[in-house]
Enzyme design. Sequence first.
Site, PDB file in Angstrom:
ATOM      1  N   HIS B 139       0.849  -1.205   0.000  1.00 35.43           N
ATOM      2  CA  HIS B 139       0.000   0.000   0.000  1.00 35.43           C
ATOM      3  C   HIS B 139       0.876   1.244   0.000  1.00 35.43           C
ATOM      4  O   HIS B 139       1.848   1.328   0.752  1.00 35.43           O
ATOM      5  CB  HIS B 139      -0.952  -0.030   1.194  1.00 35.43           C
ATOM      6  CG  HIS B 139      -1.901  -1.183   1.112  1.00 35.43           C
ATOM      7  ND1 HIS B 139      -3.089  -1.101   0.450  1.00 35.43           N
ATOM      8  CD2 HIS B 139      -1.794  -2.454   1.550  1.00 35.43           C
ATOM      9  CE1 HIS B 139      -3.708  -2.276   0.510  1.00 35.43           C
ATOM     10  NE2 HIS B 139      -2.947  -3.120   1.174  1.00 35.43           N
ATOM     11  N   GLU B 380      -8.949 -12.062   4.148  1.00 32.37           N
ATOM     12  CA  GLU B 380      -7.983 -11.655   5.184  1.00 32.37           C
ATOM     13  C   GLU B 380      -8.735 -11.708   6.513  1.00 32.37           C
ATOM     14  O   GLU B 380      -9.005 -10.692   7.145  1.00 32.37           O
ATOM     15  CB  GLU B 380      -7.477 -10.227   4.887  1.00 32.37           C
ATOM     16  CG  GLU B 380      -6.346  -9.773   5.804  1.00 32.37           C
ATOM     17  CD  GLU B 380      -5.928  -8.321   5.535  1.00 32.37           C
ATOM     18  OE1 GLU B 380      -6.570  -7.670   4.679  1.00 32.37           O
ATOM     19  OE2 GLU B 380      -4.977  -7.850   6.177  1.00 32.37           O
ATOM     20  N   HIS B 405      -3.974 -11.560  -0.050  1.00 27.43           N
ATOM     21  CA  HIS B 405      -4.002 -12.313   1.210  1.00 27.43           C
ATOM     22  C   HIS B 405      -4.488 -13.758   1.025  1.00 27.43           C
ATOM     23  O   HIS B 405      -3.703 -14.670   1.070  1.00 27.43           O
ATOM     24  CB  HIS B 405      -4.814 -11.614   2.308  1.00 27.43           C
ATOM     25  CG  HIS B 405      -4.131 -10.398   2.824  1.00 27.43           C
ATOM     26  ND1 HIS B 405      -3.041 -10.458   3.654  1.00 27.43           N
ATOM     27  CD2 HIS B 405      -4.355  -9.073   2.607  1.00 27.43           C
ATOM     28  CE1 HIS B 405      -2.631  -9.239   3.934  1.00 27.43           C
ATOM     29  NE2 HIS B 405      -3.398  -8.376   3.310  1.00 27.43           N
TER      30      HIS B 405
END
Lengths: 550, 550
Positions: B139, B380, B405
């Site tokens: 991110h 996740e 994830h």
Amino acid sequence: MGPSRVWTTSFLLLACACLTSVHGRKYLREELRASHMVHEHQNRASARPSPEAYKSLRDIFFRYEESKSFGADIELTQMELNANQIIMEVKTKEFEEGMIVPHLFTPSQHFFTVLDEIRESPLFQYISKMPKGGVLHAHDTALCSTDYLVELTYRENLWVCQNSTTKSMVSFKFSKNKPEPSDLEDDCTWELMSKVRELNGAKPVDEYLREHLTLYPVQKFEDNNQAWQQFMGIFGLLDGLLLYAPVWADYYYNALEEFYADGVQYLEFRSTLPILYDLDGNKYTEMDTVDIYKQTLDKFMAANPGFIGSKLIYAPLRNVDDATMEHFVRTCIEIKKKYPDFLAGFDLVGQEEPGRPLKDFIPQLLSIPDDIDFIFHAGETNWFGSSVDENLIDAVLLGTKRIGHGFALVKHPLVLQMVKERNIAVEVNPVSNQVLQLVADFRNHPCSHFFADNYPVVISPDDPSFWKASPLSHDFYIAFLGIASAHSDLRLLKKLALNSIAYSSLTPDQKVEAMHKWQTQWDIFISNVVNGETDTNDGAQHRLDTNRID
Amino acid sequence: MGPSRVWTTSFLLLACACLTSVHGRKYLREELRASHMVHEHQNRASARPSPEAYKSLRDIFFRYEESKSFGADIELTQMELNANQIIMEVKTKEFEEGMIVPHLFTPSQHFFTVLDEIRESPLFQYISKMPKGGVLHAHDTALCSTDYLVELTYRENLWVCQNSTTKSMVSFKFSKNKPEPSDLEDDCTWELMSKVRELNGAKPVDEYLREHLTLYPVQKFEDNNQAWQQFMGIFGLLDGLLLYAPVWADYYYNALEEFYADGVQYLEFRSTLPILYDLDGNKYTEMDTVDIYKQTLDKFMAANPGFIGSKLIYAPLRNVDDATMEHFVRTCIEIKKKYPDFLAGFDLVGQEEPGRPLKDFIPQLLSIPDDIDFIFHAGETNWFGSSVDENLIDAVLLGTKRIGHGFALVKHPLVLQMVKERNIAVEVNPVSNQVLQLVADFRNHPCSHFFADNYPVVISPDDPSFWKASPLSHDFYIAFLGIASAHSDLRLLKKLALNSIAYSSLTPDQKVEAMHKWQTQWDIFISNVVNGETDTNDGAQHRLDTNRID
């Protein structure tokens, strides 16, 4: 080019797979329609499917996934469907509250923190009263409640050896006279238990015992090795208490009582078959230990006709030399000869890591006649690629009937495949795995995968005495609420009960009778749930009470 | 009847399976012989196989299992085999020491406890210098080191809003004059950072910042929700600092530098595309944010010809209403139009549990043209059966290119099957999963299963800035030592690097060039390992140093 072509082609294939695989035919027409919609879509110009086509296939996907999960093949009667609704209401409530405040969700915490809280849970109440079939994985000196252990220490002629400085209790022994000074490493002094109670007061002594005869309440060991050290220490302390021949019989009898009262009708237990002793200095053998088991069981069965039975898995310690292993093999063959029905199979026990792996004993193990089943512990580890982890491979290659623990199975897809193809049940022991530091949060227990993909699973308690758990209800509760999907319902619970009979070492005829005994109690349970009757296990409890033999 | 018949029949089948599936033909003759031995055995009288026949089949089984694992298809050159031996020596040493004292094994502990210790590990040194390919899951405001963040707070015109009573820093803002009193809930007062340092001393202020701009060193949050709260708090605090247009460009440039220096040659990052600001009160749009990214990247590429590149995954927050989602979709389409090559795809971010699931946005998502790939976060979570958990199903049904994830994948065997069939890469973020409280001991990370069964996996860092981790090396180290099998070797590491290019959003032509750039550095790395040269990443480091733009 985007993903749309892939989308439609794959989904046609998926739809076809669903059409041929989904359990129950009632969805057939609906699925055909969905499949047509995708086909139509494929011929249109737009790139992605329409929301309607998407929704239809999404529905198929969910139904298909559900149809492949553990318990999906169970068909419930109308009465069971009603009971299911009641049970799912309380399960869903606990699950959803957990999602809002995750740290209060009982299966995300350490078992010792929530032990008492769980007993208050309405879901636990139902599970506690449910006839859960049999227990296929439990060790014979870790079955009874702490209350019962403390009660045993009130018996006559019991001596305790206390460390001369710390006064900690090192050893127990029943004896007419003061035992000889201990040859244990610890410097300790023998004293009559009655005298110790007189000196210190019964209450503090009982408190002390409660603390030292279980792993409770220690939540954090340095690691798995330290937990095992503590764990083996309790086995050691218990030896002098339990290996006294009269206590040995009573302990087993009481275990059967406690298990039966918890909705367990069959017990297949592992024993190292320790050598017993008595007040008169008689010499005992492993076979005497088995004899006492068999006689005690016969007595219990006579008093409890609703009980299905109990069998022995001979499971000596794995950390031995080859000659000792050969002795174990001969002993096992002898037991099989004398008690062909009582002996369920052969296993090796003790922490896997420091012990010797199965591959060390291949010649000895292969020399065991094939009318004796292997029921091996394997994969109770998180060391991926270690020889312990690879015990899983030897277990299946040696033809094990079931796998004890199989915690590491997800790391061995080929073993998983064989587990399915050969229908090898996995004996999952949730609470044990957490207390012995293999997993912290039950929501990460690998059994989620077994449930999702319908592996042959049974749930067992391993050593409930050491974690102050109920014989089986706590493990069932954790498995149902913390490990299975939020959607898993009474069908999962029923299948767990049925599996425990199907994968037991009962003969086909015995299984028929077992099913009958279980079904009788199950029907009462379902009816009580539906009718809102509180104590549904009355039948078993009552039988136990009126026939109690002390 | 015992298990022997089952044994021999199953093993013939197994041997056949091995014969047709084992990678590499060199074992063929040996396996045929083993298969014959079993066949002979079947015709003998004895019940179980001979130890010799057992051993042969055991060997086949191990080779077969190994052949199905992640990296097994990689063929190493002689030079790589030599490097492998050196690397495996240090890996095996750490693994075996761990088995003796498990609580000292770094991957069994909390990452924050062992952060510095890992840097000292000889294995980590190698991994750190290894060209690891690209990062596909990170991110954009959680990329840079804490050092760099602190450095940023020394810039001119930076104001901080401090809580009037606790003096805690609530917000940053670049401004020529004192900003208007904050309309934040907190009662805080604006002050120039330079003034705050003057008043309190630079060192304590820097210490404070180091503590508050990462999650380090808090190991135990009440639960996943609390960890996320803290986590989102850091994003909030960083906003005023990073969203200042000049800083925005520099932060990204520095991130590329830090990643490149850590052996990362490609970065596919997720951005919410926040609206930037400057000292002159100019109005910015999402497209301006993209423009700045693109210009900065061009500058970086010009200065670093060995770097492969960087692309943007537009990933706005999932917790919005339908109208906002429609705005996101329009923005995404605009970006694709202006920067068809720079935009890698579309995703939604933010904690999945309290956010809205994918199924809420089906019409909007399906309206996105299919030349824009979905690269969804999904699963996740450890809430099996929740709507978050089921995002995994929507992600694959919507045709996601990769899964961010996929922690919950093992609970969805049908999704796992599709992941394989459709070659959907799983972006595994080990350290992130532990810090955000999904898993405690890395040895239980579900990626063990993905490695064991050769799923398409890439390893990514998610938000390395927030856990003070190196850009990628720590995650690689954890994956290699703590999640993969003890047997997994350089082939696994090489495959991870290759996968990061293969599953990227680079075009086929770009992939050819990327492979070339990676291979150049890889060859240097291998040669340095074999020749015992210490600083193998010199090339990249040097380029960075000489071309640094500040």
